[in-house]
Design a protein around this motif. Structure first.
Motif, PDB file in Angstrom:
ATOM      1  N   ARG A  28       0.835  -1.205   0.000  1.00 53.08           N
ATOM      2  CA  ARG A  28       0.000   0.000   0.000  1.00 53.08           C
ATOM      3  C   ARG A  28       0.863   1.247   0.000  1.00 53.08           C
ATOM      4  O   ARG A  28       0.612   2.189  -0.768  1.00 53.08           O
ATOM      5  CB  ARG A  28      -0.911  -0.023   1.227  1.00 53.08           C
ATOM      6  CG  ARG A  28      -1.791   1.206   1.392  1.00 53.08           C
ATOM      7  CD  ARG A  28      -2.596   1.101   2.677  1.00 53.08           C
ATOM      8  NE  ARG A  28      -3.465   2.249   2.877  1.00 53.08           N
ATOM      9  CZ  ARG A  28      -4.226   2.428   3.966  1.00 53.08           C
ATOM     10  NH1 ARG A  28      -4.200   1.517   4.927  1.00 53.08           N
ATOM     11  NH2 ARG A  28      -4.992   3.495   4.063  1.00 53.08           N
ATOM     12  N   LEU A  29       1.906   1.262   0.833  1.00 49.68           N
ATOM     13  CA  LEU A  29       2.782   2.433   0.892  1.00 49.68           C
ATOM     14  C   LEU A  29       3.540   2.614  -0.417  1.00 49.68           C
ATOM     15  O   LEU A  29       3.751   3.747  -0.868  1.00 49.68           O
ATOM     16  CB  LEU A  29       3.761   2.301   2.061  1.00 49.68           C
ATOM     17  CG  LEU A  29       4.754   3.452   2.216  1.00 49.68           C
ATOM     18  CD1 LEU A  29       4.028   4.786   2.391  1.00 49.68           C
ATOM     19  CD2 LEU A  29       5.702   3.203   3.390  1.00 49.68           C
ATOM     20  N   SER A  30       3.957   1.515  -1.041  1.00 53.46           N
ATOM     21  CA  SER A  30       4.688   1.635  -2.307  1.00 53.46           C
ATOM     22  C   SER A  30       3.844   2.330  -3.363  1.00 53.46           C
ATOM     23  O   SER A  30       4.353   3.169  -4.129  1.00 53.46           O
ATOM     24  CB  SER A  30       5.135   0.253  -2.794  1.00 53.46           C
ATOM     25  OG  SER A  30       4.044  -0.524  -3.251  1.00 53.46           O
ATOM     26  N   ILE A  31       2.550   2.000  -3.410  1.00 50.90           N
ATOM     27  CA  ILE A  31       1.656   2.644  -4.377  1.00 50.90           C
ATOM     28  C   ILE A  31       1.407   4.094  -3.993  1.00 50.90           C
ATOM     29  O   ILE A  31       1.371   4.983  -4.862  1.00 50.90           O
ATOM     30  CB  ILE A  31       0.329   1.872  -4.474  1.00 50.90           C
ATOM     31  CG1 ILE A  31       0.569   0.443  -4.958  1.00 50.90           C
ATOM     32  CG2 ILE A  31      -0.640   2.581  -5.409  1.00 50.90           C
ATOM     33  CD1 ILE A  31       1.198   0.339  -6.321  1.00 50.90           C
ATOM     34  N   ASP A  32       1.239   4.357  -2.699  1.00 53.11           N
ATOM     35  CA  ASP A  32       1.044   5.738  -2.244  1.00 53.11           C
ATOM     36  C   ASP A  32       2.233   6.607  -2.624  1.00 53.11           C
ATOM     37  O   ASP A  32       2.066   7.732  -3.114  1.00 53.11           O
ATOM     38  CB  ASP A  32       0.842   5.777  -0.720  1.00 53.11           C
ATOM     39  CG  ASP A  32      -0.519   5.257  -0.285  1.00 53.11           C
ATOM     40  OD1 ASP A  32      -1.445   5.258  -1.117  1.00 53.11           O
ATOM     41  OD2 ASP A  32      -0.659   4.843   0.888  1.00 53.11           O
ATOM     42  N   LEU A  33       3.446   6.104  -2.411  1.00 52.70           N
ATOM     43  CA  LEU A  33       4.636   6.878  -2.753  1.00 52.70           C
ATOM     44  C   LEU A  33       4.794   7.020  -4.261  1.00 52.70           C
ATOM     45  O   LEU A  33       5.130   8.097  -4.758  1.00 52.70           O
ATOM     46  CB  LEU A  33       5.882   6.214  -2.161  1.00 52.70           C
ATOM     47  CG  LEU A  33       6.096   6.369  -0.661  1.00 52.70           C
ATOM     48  CD1 LEU A  33       7.361   5.642  -0.225  1.00 52.70           C
ATOM     49  CD2 LEU A  33       6.186   7.837  -0.259  1.00 52.70           C
ATOM     50  N   ALA A  34       4.555   5.932  -4.991  1.00 44.68           N
ATOM     51  CA  ALA A  34       4.674   5.991  -6.446  1.00 44.68           C
ATOM     52  C   ALA A  34       3.666   6.980  -7.030  1.00 44.68           C
ATOM     53  O   ALA A  34       3.966   7.694  -7.987  1.00 44.68           O
ATOM     54  CB  ALA A  34       4.462   4.608  -7.053  1.00 44.68           C
ATOM     55  N   SER A  35       2.476   7.033  -6.444  1.00 45.01           N
ATOM     56  CA  SER A  35       1.453   7.976  -6.917  1.00 45.01           C
ATOM     57  C   SER A  35       1.852   9.405  -6.586  1.00 45.01           C
ATOM     58  O   SER A  35       1.582  10.336  -7.356  1.00 45.01           O
ATOM     59  CB  SER A  35       0.101   7.637  -6.279  1.00 45.01           C
ATOM     60  OG  SER A  35      -0.318   6.339  -6.625  1.00 45.01           O
ATOM     61  N   HIS A  36       2.492   9.600  -5.441  1.00 44.08           N
ATOM     62  CA  HIS A  36       2.908  10.949  -5.030  1.00 44.08           C
ATOM     63  C   HIS A  36       4.037  11.470  -5.910  1.00 44.08           C
ATOM     64  O   HIS A  36       4.004  12.629  -6.358  1.00 44.08           O
ATOM     65  CB  HIS A  36       3.350  10.934  -3.569  1.00 44.08           C
ATOM     66  CG  HIS A  36       3.797  12.272  -3.072  1.00 44.08           C
ATOM     67  ND1 HIS A  36       2.931  13.200  -2.524  1.00 44.08           N
ATOM     68  CD2 HIS A  36       5.028  12.861  -3.054  1.00 44.08           C
ATOM     69  CE1 HIS A  36       3.594  14.280  -2.195  1.00 44.08           C
ATOM     70  NE2 HIS A  36       4.877  14.107  -2.500  1.00 44.08           N
ATOM     71  N   PHE A  37       5.028  10.626  -6.157  1.00 46.00           N
ATOM     72  CA  PHE A  37       6.193  11.073  -6.920  1.00 46.00           C
ATOM     73  C   PHE A  37       6.029  10.869  -8.424  1.00 46.00           C
ATOM     74  O   PHE A  37       6.894  11.274  -9.210  1.00 46.00           O
ATOM     75  CB  PHE A  37       7.455  10.354  -6.409  1.00 46.00           C
ATOM     76  CG  PHE A  37       7.879  10.835  -5.053  1.00 46.00           C
ATOM     77  CD1 PHE A  37       8.583  12.021  -4.911  1.00 46.00           C
ATOM     78  CD2 PHE A  37       7.551  10.124  -3.914  1.00 46.00           C
ATOM     79  CE1 PHE A  37       8.965  12.484  -3.662  1.00 46.00           C
ATOM     80  CE2 PHE A  37       7.927  10.573  -2.651  1.00 46.00           C
ATOM     81  CZ  PHE A  37       8.633  11.753  -2.519  1.00 46.00           C
ATOM     82  N   ARG A  38       4.954  10.205  -8.825  1.00 42.92           N
ATOM     83  CA  ARG A  38       4.551  10.046 -10.222  1.00 42.92           C
ATOM     84  C   ARG A  38       5.557   9.241 -11.050  1.00 42.92           C
ATOM     85  O   ARG A  38       5.229   8.167 -11.539  1.00 42.92           O
ATOM     86  CB  ARG A  38       4.266  11.408 -10.875  1.00 42.92           C
ATOM     87  CG  ARG A  38       3.105  12.140 -10.190  1.00 42.92           C
ATOM     88  CD  ARG A  38       2.814  13.461 -10.879  1.00 42.92           C
ATOM     89  NE  ARG A  38       1.766  14.188 -10.170  1.00 42.92           N
ATOM     90  CZ  ARG A  38       0.472  14.004 -10.383  1.00 42.92           C
ATOM     91  NH1 ARG A  38       0.069  13.141 -11.298  1.00 42.92           N
ATOM     92  NH2 ARG A  38      -0.428  14.683  -9.694  1.00 42.92           N
ATOM     93  N   SER A  39       6.754   9.751 -11.264  1.00 42.73           N
ATOM     94  CA  SER A  39       7.705   9.014 -12.112  1.00 42.73           C
ATOM     95  C   SER A  39       8.407   7.951 -11.272  1.00 42.73           C
ATOM     96  O   SER A  39       9.601   8.030 -11.013  1.00 42.73           O
ATOM     97  CB  SER A  39       8.740   9.972 -12.717  1.00 42.73           C
ATOM     98  OG  SER A  39       9.461  10.627 -11.694  1.00 42.73           O
ATOM     99  N   ALA A  40       7.643   6.950 -10.837  1.00 38.98           N
ATOM    100  CA  ALA A  40       8.194   5.900  -9.985  1.00 38.98           C
ATOM    101  C   ALA A  40       7.736   4.537 -10.489  1.00 38.98           C
ATOM    102  O   ALA A  40       6.642   4.394 -11.033  1.00 38.98           O
ATOM    103  CB  ALA A  40       7.750   6.112  -8.539  1.00 38.98           C
ATOM    104  N   GLU A  41       8.586   3.547 -10.312  1.00 40.35           N
ATOM    105  CA  GLU A  41       8.258   2.169 -10.654  1.00 40.35           C
ATOM    106  C   GLU A  41       8.641   1.280  -9.485  1.00 40.35           C
ATOM    107  O   GLU A  41       9.582   1.578  -8.737  1.00 40.35           O
ATOM    108  CB  GLU A  41       8.999   1.737 -11.928  1.00 40.35           C
ATOM    109  CG  GLU A  41       8.646   2.599 -13.139  1.00 40.35           C
ATOM    110  CD  GLU A  41       9.369   2.171 -14.404  1.00 40.35           C
ATOM    111  OE1 GLU A  41       9.616   0.962 -14.573  1.00 40.35           O
ATOM    112  OE2 GLU A  41       9.694   3.072 -15.226  1.00 40.35           O
TER     113      GLU A  41
END
Length: 314
Positions: A28-41
């Motif tokens: 859940r946190l990985s998706i939250d962070l990826a959504s926040h920083f946008r250019s994340a995989e």
């Protein structure tokens, strides 16, 4: 948007690492962070989730919950090829990191197999040696911590939820397949639930071919209603799953503490209250809304702060 220049520290790719025990909310946190920083995989580091198959049993994050975030090493390996070793994961993870870094995107490594995380990140990895503080990437390690008491309390609910989603049918199909082909999908054989239900299926094998719209579990539940001995065997399988899940949680936390003791710098995030509220009934102050509010403040907000500071460092 994260600039590509901020994603390389001292010439090495920058990697955000999310660690924690089963049930703490790492994915859940990985998706939250990826959504926040946008250019994340995201790179998965769970040793069972790397394989195709048993998606519910191995608790892979569903497509609908990924919010379009690209994932690597998640359900991508053929379980018929055998069990992946930490050294093999090191090579595959290195390729994934290089791939993401080549696009200038933020790398997020997440999963519960800390031996795989150690293998991938250690500067010189030796499976027989203790962990070393020397890492080959520039890392920001986030430890999502939840009280062991709360995690243990949540295990029965997690197991029940997976069964409602169809884990029993997955396991029955897997058992049925291996009866005719013992070497099939061997990479998945250590997933929690497989061995425990194998004992049940040996007594009550799923032999009928399942047609469209039908399920092993539905028929089995009907049989258990009129057979208390069968029901007791089923409950014993569930108890064994819960006991092994509890053992896994203890091992995960112990490994994380070993890494910290060896010199790894970990940013601790206390998700106890958010997880407790998610499990609590509304009359006790629980519920999705309150839990999400606490999660955003105590976990996501603090994580964003740690990662922003990490990306500013050179």
């Amino acid at each position: 948007m994260v600039s590509s220049s901020s994603l390389a520290g001292h010439g090495h790719p920058k990697v955000v690492v999310i660690m924690g025990a089963t049930g703490c909310g790492k994915s859940r946190l990985s998706i939250d962070l990826a959504s926040h920083f946008r250019s994340a995989e995201v790179i998965n580091s769970d040793k069972m989730q790397v394989y195709r198959g048993l998606d519910i049993t191995t608790n892979k994050i569903p497509w609908a919950d990924r919010r379009g975030v690209r994932h690597h090493l998640l359900g991508s390996l053929d379980p018929d090829d055998g069990e992946i070793t930490p050294l093999q994961f090191r090579s595959l993870g290195e390729d994934a990191i290089s791939d993401i870094a080549s696009r200038g995107n933020l790398i997020i490594l997440v999963g519960g197999s800390n031996s795989f995380i150690h293998a991938l990140l250690a500067d010189r990895f030796d499976p027989e040696a203790e962990a070393s503080p020397e890492l080959r990437y520039d890392c920001c390690v986030l430890w999502v911590h939840v009280s062991p008491t709360i995690l243990k309390k949540g295990v029965p609910e997690r197991v029940d939820g997976m069964l409602r989603m169809g884990a029993f049918d997955e396991l029955a199909e897997y058992y049925h397949l291996r009866r005719t082909d013992p070497g099939a999908r061997v990479g998945l054989r250590k997933a929690i639930g497989v061995l425990e239900f194998d004992r049940y299926f040996e007594k009550y094998p799923p032999t009928r071919v399942v047609g469209p719209g039908e399920a092993w579990g539905r028929e089995d539940a009907r049989e258990r209603q009129s057979d208390p001995v069968r029901e007791r065997a089923y409950q014993e399988a569930l108890l064994e799953i819960m006991k092994n899940a509890d053992h896994l949680i203890k091992g995960q936390v112990e490994k994380i503490r070993e890494l910290r003791k060896s010199g790894w710098v970990l940013h601790s995030l206390d998700a106890t209250q958010a997880v407790r509220l998610a499990m609590a009934p509304e009359e006790e102050g629980g519920g999705g809304g309150r839990s999400r509010e606490v999660w955003e403040k105590d976990v996501v907000g603090r994580s964003v702060g740690f990662v922003n500071q990490f990306l500013r460092e050179h």
